[in-house]
Design a protein around this motif. Sequence first.
Motif, PDB file in Angstrom:
ATOM      1  N   VAL A  67      32.110  36.178  38.412  1.00 18.07           N
ATOM      2  CA  VAL A  67      33.153  36.737  37.553  1.00 18.07           C
ATOM      3  C   VAL A  67      34.130  37.586  38.363  1.00 18.07           C
ATOM      4  CG1 VAL A  67      33.618  38.023  35.452  1.00 18.07           C
ATOM      5  CG2 VAL A  67      31.411  36.884  35.719  1.00 18.07           C
ATOM      6  N   GLY A  68      35.392  37.182  38.358  1.00 20.26           N
ATOM      7  CA  GLY A  68      36.439  37.957  39.032  1.00 20.26           C
ATOM      8  C   GLY A  68      37.174  38.838  38.035  1.00 20.26           C
ATOM      9  N   GLU A  69      38.400  39.203  38.401  1.00 23.30           N
ATOM     10  CA  GLU A  69      39.171  40.144  37.571  1.00 23.30           C
ATOM     11  C   GLU A  69      40.145  39.402  36.655  1.00 23.30           C
ATOM     12  OE1 GLU A  69      40.765  43.932  39.319  1.00 23.30           O
ATOM     13  OE2 GLU A  69      42.659  42.871  39.096  1.00 23.30           O
ATOM     14  N   ALA A  70      41.157  38.810  37.268  1.00 24.26           N
ATOM     15  CA  ALA A  70      42.204  38.126  36.513  1.00 24.26           C
ATOM     16  C   ALA A  70      42.906  37.153  37.444  1.00 24.26           C
ATOM     17  CB  ALA A  70      43.205  39.155  35.992  1.00 24.26           C
ATOM     18  N   PRO A  71      43.561  36.142  36.904  1.00 25.39           N
ATOM     19  CA  PRO A  71      44.244  35.179  37.766  1.00 25.39           C
ATOM     20  C   PRO A  71      45.361  35.851  38.566  1.00 25.39           C
ATOM     21  CG  PRO A  71      44.169  34.407  35.475  1.00 25.39           C
ATOM     22  CD  PRO A  71      43.693  35.812  35.483  1.00 25.39           C
ATOM     23  N   GLY A  72      45.611  35.346  39.763  1.00 29.25           N
ATOM     24  CA  GLY A  72      46.760  35.769  40.555  1.00 29.25           C
ATOM     25  C   GLY A  72      47.858  34.718  40.445  1.00 29.25           C
ATOM     26  N   ARG A  73      48.833  34.782  41.372  1.00 29.31           N
ATOM     27  CA  ARG A  73      49.997  33.899  41.285  1.00 29.31           C
ATOM     28  C   ARG A  73      49.623  32.411  41.343  1.00 29.31           C
ATOM     29  NH1 ARG A  73      55.313  34.693  43.022  1.00 29.31           N
ATOM     30  NH2 ARG A  73      54.723  36.600  44.071  1.00 29.31           N
ATOM     31  N   ASN A  74      48.779  32.055  42.327  1.00 29.60           N
ATOM     32  CA  ASN A  74      48.424  30.636  42.484  1.00 29.60           C
ATOM     33  C   ASN A  74      47.601  30.104  41.317  1.00 29.60           C
ATOM     34  OD1 ASN A  74      49.416  29.739  45.216  1.00 29.60           O
ATOM     35  ND2 ASN A  74      48.383  31.653  45.721  1.00 29.60           N
ATOM     36  N   GLU A  75      46.708  30.959  40.829  1.00 34.41           N
ATOM     37  CA  GLU A  75      45.869  30.573  39.686  1.00 34.41           C
ATOM     38  C   GLU A  75      46.743  30.351  38.451  1.00 34.41           C
ATOM     39  OE1 GLU A  75      45.188  33.196  41.728  1.00 34.41           O
ATOM     40  OE2 GLU A  75      43.498  32.291  42.809  1.00 34.41           O
ATOM     41  N   ASP A  76      47.724  31.234  38.280  1.00 37.17           N
ATOM     42  CA  ASP A  76      48.654  31.139  37.147  1.00 37.17           C
ATOM     43  C   ASP A  76      49.460  29.832  37.220  1.00 37.17           C
ATOM     44  OD1 ASP A  76      50.344  32.451  34.935  1.00 37.17           O
ATOM     45  OD2 ASP A  76      51.860  32.123  36.492  1.00 37.17           O
TER      46      ASP A  76
ATOM     47  N   GLU B  14      43.854  27.270  37.310  1.00 37.31           N
ATOM     48  CA  GLU B  14      42.445  27.237  37.751  1.00 37.31           C
ATOM     49  C   GLU B  14      42.090  28.533  38.471  1.00 37.31           C
ATOM     50  OE1 GLU B  14      41.345  23.886  40.144  1.00 37.31           O
ATOM     51  OE2 GLU B  14      42.402  22.503  38.816  1.00 37.31           O
ATOM     52  N   PRO B  15      40.832  28.985  38.300  1.00 35.36           N
ATOM     53  CA  PRO B  15      40.450  30.247  38.929  1.00 35.36           C
ATOM     54  C   PRO B  15      40.198  30.120  40.432  1.00 35.36           C
ATOM     55  CG  PRO B  15      38.571  29.317  37.769  1.00 35.36           C
ATOM     56  CD  PRO B  15      39.737  28.407  37.492  1.00 35.36           C
ATOM     57  N   PHE B  16      40.502  31.188  41.143  1.00 39.79           N
ATOM     58  CA  PHE B  16      40.191  31.301  42.576  1.00 39.79           C
ATOM     59  C   PHE B  16      40.640  30.083  43.392  1.00 39.79           C
ATOM     60  CE2 PHE B  16      37.634  34.738  40.918  1.00 39.79           C
ATOM     61  CZ  PHE B  16      37.774  35.713  41.899  1.00 39.79           C
ATOM     62  N   VAL B  17      41.936  29.786  43.325  1.00 42.91           N
ATOM     63  CA  VAL B  17      42.484  28.715  44.158  1.00 42.91           C
ATOM     64  C   VAL B  17      43.454  29.248  45.216  1.00 42.91           C
ATOM     65  CG1 VAL B  17      42.184  26.819  42.506  1.00 42.91           C
ATOM     66  CG2 VAL B  17      44.244  28.239  42.380  1.00 42.91           C
TER      67      VAL B  17
ATOM     68  N   SER C 259      44.434  32.811  47.924  1.00 47.21           N
ATOM     69  CA  SER C 259      43.798  33.371  49.123  1.00 47.21           C
ATOM     70  C   SER C 259      42.436  33.985  48.808  1.00 47.21           C
ATOM     71  CB  SER C 259      44.715  34.377  49.810  1.00 47.21           C
ATOM     72  OG  SER C 259      45.134  35.330  48.873  1.00 47.21           O
ATOM     73  N   ALA C 260      42.289  34.597  47.639  1.00 44.96           N
ATOM     74  CA  ALA C 260      40.963  35.127  47.273  1.00 44.96           C
ATOM     75  C   ALA C 260      39.966  33.973  47.130  1.00 44.96           C
ATOM     76  CB  ALA C 260      41.039  35.921  45.981  1.00 44.96           C
ATOM     77  N   GLY C 261      40.469  32.834  46.643  1.00 45.71           N
ATOM     78  CA  GLY C 261      39.626  31.654  46.481  1.00 45.71           C
ATOM     79  C   GLY C 261      39.159  31.101  47.822  1.00 45.71           C
TER      80      GLY C 261
ATOM     81  N   THR D 298      34.718  32.287  36.771  1.00 42.29           N
ATOM     82  CA  THR D 298      35.613  32.703  35.694  1.00 42.29           C
ATOM     83  C   THR D 298      36.126  34.117  35.951  1.00 42.29           C
ATOM     84  OG1 THR D 298      35.855  32.733  33.280  1.00 42.29           O
ATOM     85  CG2 THR D 298      33.783  33.594  34.161  1.00 42.29           C
ATOM     86  N   ASN D 299      36.956  34.606  35.059  1.00 44.62           N
ATOM     87  CA  ASN D 299      37.541  35.938  35.192  1.00 44.62           C
ATOM     88  C   ASN D 299      37.368  36.722  33.895  1.00 44.62           C
ATOM     89  OD1 ASN D 299      38.932  36.103  37.864  1.00 44.62           O
ATOM     90  ND2 ASN D 299      39.985  34.278  37.092  1.00 44.62           N
ATOM     91  N   ILE D 300      37.442  38.054  34.015  1.00 42.06           N
ATOM     92  CA  ILE D 300      37.374  38.906  32.832  1.00 42.06           C
ATOM     93  C   ILE D 300      38.566  38.620  31.924  1.00 42.06           C
ATOM     94  CG2 ILE D 300      37.613  41.320  32.048  1.00 42.06           C
ATOM     95  CD1 ILE D 300      34.831  40.716  33.127  1.00 42.06           C
TER      96      ILE D 300
ATOM     97  N   TYR E 168      31.363  43.041  46.036  1.00 40.91           N
ATOM     98  CA  TYR E 168      32.788  43.295  46.217  1.00 40.91           C
ATOM     99  C   TYR E 168      33.577  42.112  45.680  1.00 40.91           C
ATOM    100  CZ  TYR E 168      32.021  47.147  49.505  1.00 40.91           C
ATOM    101  OH  TYR E 168      31.664  48.322  50.080  1.00 40.91           O
ATOM    102  N   HIS E 169      34.852  42.340  45.406  1.00 37.80           N
ATOM    103  CA  HIS E 169      35.754  41.232  45.090  1.00 37.80           C
ATOM    104  C   HIS E 169      36.201  40.597  46.410  1.00 37.80           C
ATOM    105  CE1 HIS E 169      39.136  38.951  43.677  1.00 37.80           C
ATOM    106  NE2 HIS E 169      38.819  39.233  42.441  1.00 37.80           N
ATOM    107  N   PRO E 170      36.192  39.261  46.500  1.00 33.73           N
ATOM    108  CA  PRO E 170      36.594  38.633  47.773  1.00 33.73           C
ATOM    109  C   PRO E 170      37.976  39.105  48.253  1.00 33.73           C
ATOM    110  CG  PRO E 170      35.798  36.970  46.233  1.00 33.73           C
ATOM    111  CD  PRO E 170      35.802  38.268  45.491  1.00 33.73           C
TER     112      PRO E 170
HETATM  113  N1  URA Z   1      41.417  37.133  41.802  1.00 35.29           N
HETATM  114  C1  URA Z   1      40.639  37.077  40.696  1.00 35.29           C
HETATM  115  O1  URA Z   1      40.027  38.060  40.289  1.00 35.29           O
HETATM  116  N2  URA Z   1      40.549  35.922  40.072  1.00 35.29           N
HETATM  117  C2  URA Z   1      41.162  34.817  40.465  1.00 35.29           C
HETATM  118  O2  URA Z   1      41.012  33.793  39.819  1.00 35.29           O
HETATM  119  C3  URA Z   1      41.968  34.893  41.618  1.00 35.29           C
HETATM  120  C4  URA Z   1      42.079  36.066  42.261  1.00 35.29           C
END
Ligand code: URA
Length: 242
Positions: free
Chosen positions: A41-50, A54-57, A59-61, A81-83, A154-156
């Motif tokens: 479980v991550g936080e929220a989508p970033g620019r690429n995910e938006d 798709e989640p974590f695609v 740089s964090a992905g 997934t994300n919160i 930690y968050h990646p």
């Molecule tokens: N960071 C997050 O927490 N979630 C993502 O999907 C991408 C980056």
Amino acid sequence: MVSKLDEITERVKSCQKCDLCQTRTNAVPGKGNPNAEIILVGEAPGRNEDKKGEPFVGSAGKRLDEILLDAGINRDDVYITNIVKCRPPSNRIPAKNEEESCLDYINEEISIINPKIVCVMGNTAFNTLLGGKEISKNHGNFVEKDGRTYFVSYHPAATIYNQKLIDELKADFKKLAEFLGDNNKEKLYEERRCDFCMAKTKHEVLVIPKIVTKKRRWLYKCRECNHERWLIPYRTVAESLY
Ligand code: URA
Ligand code: SF4
């Protein structure tokens, strides 16, 4: 047939429960193996995910992929997934009301998949699901709550410019992989002929994590005579004839 997870995906895609729906390009539903033993479980989508939905695609992905590979965990085996399922503008931390509006989705994902462990990555997930604070003091810990096991990491994205945190995150994920290995110990059996007593029995197979043996290896134990034999995961054709 439309699964319960597919239903959530559809609801998330058209959700308008909070203001983030007005600024998103795409909502980002959870994605992965419906039979996963781990939910990340991550936080929220970033620019690429938006952009991709798709989640974590981004740089964090990429960082997450690296950490999973290092721990011997296959991305296809997990559910990610994300919160909060829509991108907060400028990647700001999601507001409390946004987290609350979105919370039903993650709770449903967890109860449908019913994984062995839920890994909360970073402060937002730690705080929303476990009421925790200060990831730096709690990472690497297992937490039991309401009959469920959680793991704190930690968050990646937090490790992108910090080598020390990368090493800590890698060590934590190895611990997570070990937990899963231990959890599965009693369950794996494979029928084969024992090299020692020649009985054809179900052998107990222990998957030993890479952390212990450098290479991922399997230990086969005959249930007739207890003879043990190490094998690498890919058996030769001759061996598979037994
Ligand atoms: N960071 C997050 O927490 N979630 C993502 O999907 C991408 C980056
Ligand atoms: Fe709905 Fe969650 Fe997106 Fe808000 S963030 S619109 S609650 S899916």
